[in-house]
Design an enzyme around this catalytic site. Structure first.
Site, short mmCIF file in Angstrom:
data_model
loop_
_atom_site.label_atom_id
_atom_site.label_comp_id
_atom_site.label_asym_id
_atom_site.label_seq_id
_atom_site.Cartn_x
_atom_site.Cartn_y
_atom_site.Cartn_z
N GLY A 46 14.69 -2.54 -14.99
CA GLY A 46 15.89 -1.51 -15.19
C GLY A 46 15.52 -0.64 -16.53
N GLY B 182 14.98 -1.48 -19.79
CA GLY B 182 13.83 -1.63 -20.60
C GLY B 182 12.58 -1.30 -20.07
N TYR C 268 30.34 -12.14 -21.69
CA TYR C 268 29.35 -10.87 -21.75
C TYR C 268 29.64 -9.74 -22.80
CZ TYR C 268 26.88 -6.80 -20.54
OH TYR C 268 25.89 -5.72 -20.33
N1 LIG Z 1 22.92 -1.83 -16.28
C1 LIG Z 1 23.91 -1.51 -17.02
O1 LIG Z 1 25.15 -1.12 -16.29
C2 LIG Z 1 24.20 -1.94 -18.40
C3 LIG Z 1 25.20 -1.56 -19.20
C4 LIG Z 1 25.20 -1.87 -20.50
C5 LIG Z 1 24.35 -2.57 -21.13
N2 LIG Z 1 23.36 -3.15 -20.31
C6 LIG Z 1 22.29 -4.17 -20.84
O2 LIG Z 1 21.13 -3.60 -20.70
C7 LIG Z 1 20.22 -4.46 -20.79
C8 LIG Z 1 19.00 -4.33 -19.97
O3 LIG Z 1 19.58 -4.78 -18.49
P1 LIG Z 1 19.31 -3.93 -17.40
O4 LIG Z 1 20.68 -3.24 -16.94
O5 LIG Z 1 18.15 -3.23 -17.44
O6 LIG Z 1 19.26 -5.39 -16.32
P2 LIG Z 1 18.01 -5.78 -15.39
O7 LIG Z 1 17.27 -4.93 -14.53
O8 LIG Z 1 18.53 -7.01 -15.22
O9 LIG Z 1 17.04 -6.23 -16.65
C9 LIG Z 1 17.09 -7.22 -17.42
C10 LIG Z 1 15.90 -7.74 -18.24
O10 LIG Z 1 16.34 -8.79 -19.07
C11 LIG Z 1 15.29 -10.07 -18.82
N3 LIG Z 1 15.61 -11.21 -18.96
C12 LIG Z 1 16.76 -11.63 -18.26
N4 LIG Z 1 16.96 -12.95 -18.51
C13 LIG Z 1 15.80 -13.48 -19.62
C14 LIG Z 1 15.55 -14.48 -20.07
N5 LIG Z 1 15.95 -15.70 -19.83
N6 LIG Z 1 14.42 -14.41 -20.91
C15 LIG Z 1 13.62 -13.27 -21.18
N7 LIG Z 1 13.88 -12.22 -20.37
C16 LIG Z 1 15.30 -12.29 -19.55
C17 LIG Z 1 14.99 -9.56 -17.45
O11 LIG Z 1 13.70 -10.30 -16.90
P3 LIG Z 1 13.12 -10.59 -15.34
O12 LIG Z 1 12.41 -9.43 -14.97
O13 LIG Z 1 12.54 -11.75 -15.43
O14 LIG Z 1 14.43 -10.82 -14.77
C18 LIG Z 1 14.73 -8.20 -17.32
O15 LIG Z 1 13.65 -7.54 -17.82
C19 LIG Z 1 21.10 -5.96 -20.88
O16 LIG Z 1 21.17 -6.32 -22.39
C20 LIG Z 1 22.39 -5.30 -20.35
O17 LIG Z 1 23.33 -6.28 -21.10
C21 LIG Z 1 23.29 -2.88 -19.05
#
Ligand SMILES: NC(=O)c1ccc[n+]([C@@H]2O[C@H](COP(=O)([O-])OP(=O)(O)OC[C@H]3O[C@@H](n4cnc5c(N)ncnc54)[C@H](OP(=O)(O)O)[C@@H]3O)[C@@H](O)[C@H]2O)c1
Length: 285
Positions: free
Chosen positions: A14, A16, A164
């Site tokens: 995603g 990151g 959250y």
């Molecule tokens: N998507 C949205 O609409 C949105 C909106 C606002 C904020 N955010 C924030 O954006 C950030 C990134 O999320 P994303 O949307 O890119 O979601 P994502 O695709 O699910 O990516 C989440 C990342 O966090 C890692 N992660 C999860 N649990 C973990 C653990 N226990 N230990 C180490 N790493 C872990 C995952 O690793 P794995 O590859 O191992 O799963 C993945 O690399 C988060 O903080 C989320 O709250 C997202």
């Protein structure tokens, strides 16, 4: 970003991953903290394709476990005497309350405490590389949250989205207090909202909720690359050199909720989180 080292959590997926790849394109060397070895390897292959000479690295850790947060923080601090940018980004939401092995509520542990513990471990490396930056992924979900300092672990009734929102509010409060404590070090700290992003976020949901979230993502969400724009901006742009303690979206400062501007709560949260994790950053109170 040539010659700069960026440590990033959640760089395997995603926002990151998109951010890490863009930073690599701009010349940075990436050090990923990843949970899943296979996804980490895949991310590393993509990074090496962009800049084979950059010595990108991976450290495997489950950032919901305090022992792992501490261990990986210490290992990276020893390996990287200079860190130019730390991106605290790993996060998720959990439909049901999960208690970690440390007795912490899972969202609070992963989305807030891991940011704090890793930052604490890498502070000497960030100070050594100053001017340097800490960027933390928060969310507009913080606007629906109020922080009950007497119940940070959601024992008195758990709702996934509320937990959250609280954790994302903690990111903003942590950033404010961190910036205050970092004053004079040359290290800045900022939080941001990426937008509603089509990542794996929300895939842990169930039933109708999950289907509705999936549909909303398909219809309205922006790409991970667009979601990473503010991350990359805060990590690299000369425009935000010296900017600290703020919350940003769409590459611009944005006022957080009233709860996100409560400096007394920010200070209390810092003290309570430090006590829970046993960190001692040595930063002035
Ligand atoms: N998507 C949205 O609409 C949105 C909106 C606002 C904020 N955010 C924030 O954006 C950030 C990134 O999320 P994303 O949307 O890119 O979601 P994502 O695709 O699910 O990516 C989440 C990342 O966090 C890692 N992660 C999860 N649990 C973990 C653990 N226990 N230990 C180490 N790493 C872990 C995952 O690793 P794995 O590859 O191992 O799963 C993945 O690399 C988060 O903080 C989320 O709250 C997202």
């Amino acid at each position: 970003m040539h010659g700069r080292t960026v440590v990033i959590t959640g760089g395997t997926s995603g926002i990151g991953l998109a951010g890490a790849l863009e930073l690599a394109r701009r010349g940075a060397r990436l050090v990923l903290v990843a949970r899943d070895p296979a996804r980490a390897e895949d991310a590393l292959i993509q990074l090496r394709r962009i800049s084979p000479e950059a010595r990108h690295g991976i450290h495997i850790a489950d950032l919901s476990r305090l022992s792992e947060m501490r261990r990986v923080g210490a290992v990276i601090a020893a390996a990287e005497p200079r860190v130019d940018v730390l991106v605290n980004n790993a996060g998720a939401w959990f439909p049901d309350r999960i208690e970690t092995e440390d007795g912490f509520e899972m969202t609070f542990a992963l989305d807030h405490l891991s940011y704090m513990v890793l930052t604490d471990a890498l502070l000497p490396s960030l100070v050594a590389a100053a001017p340097s930056r800490i960027v933390s992924t928060s969310s507009e979900a913080h606007r629906f949250a109020a922080l009950d300092l007497a119940d940070l672990h959601g024992r008195a009734g758990y709702r996934g989205f509320s937990a959250y929102g609280r954790a994302k509010l903690c990111n903003i409060l942590f950033t404010r207090e961190l910036a205050r404590r970092l004053s004079g070090t040359g290290v800045t700290a900022n939080a941001f909202h990426p937008g509603f992003v089509a990542s794996r976020f929300g895939d842990a949901g169930r039933g109708l909720g999950r289907r509705a979230f999936g549909l909303a993502k398909a219809l309205f969400a922006i790409s991970p690359e667009a979601g990473a724009a503010t991350l990359v901006h805060l990590a690299t742009s000369p425009e935000v050199e010296g900017t600290t303690g703020g919350y940003h979206a769409k590459c611009r400062p944005l006022q957080p909720s009233r709860a996100g501007r409560d400096d007394a709560v920010a200070r209390r949260l810092w003290d309570m989180s430090s006590e829970m994790t046993g960190i001692g950053s040595g930063l002035p109170a």
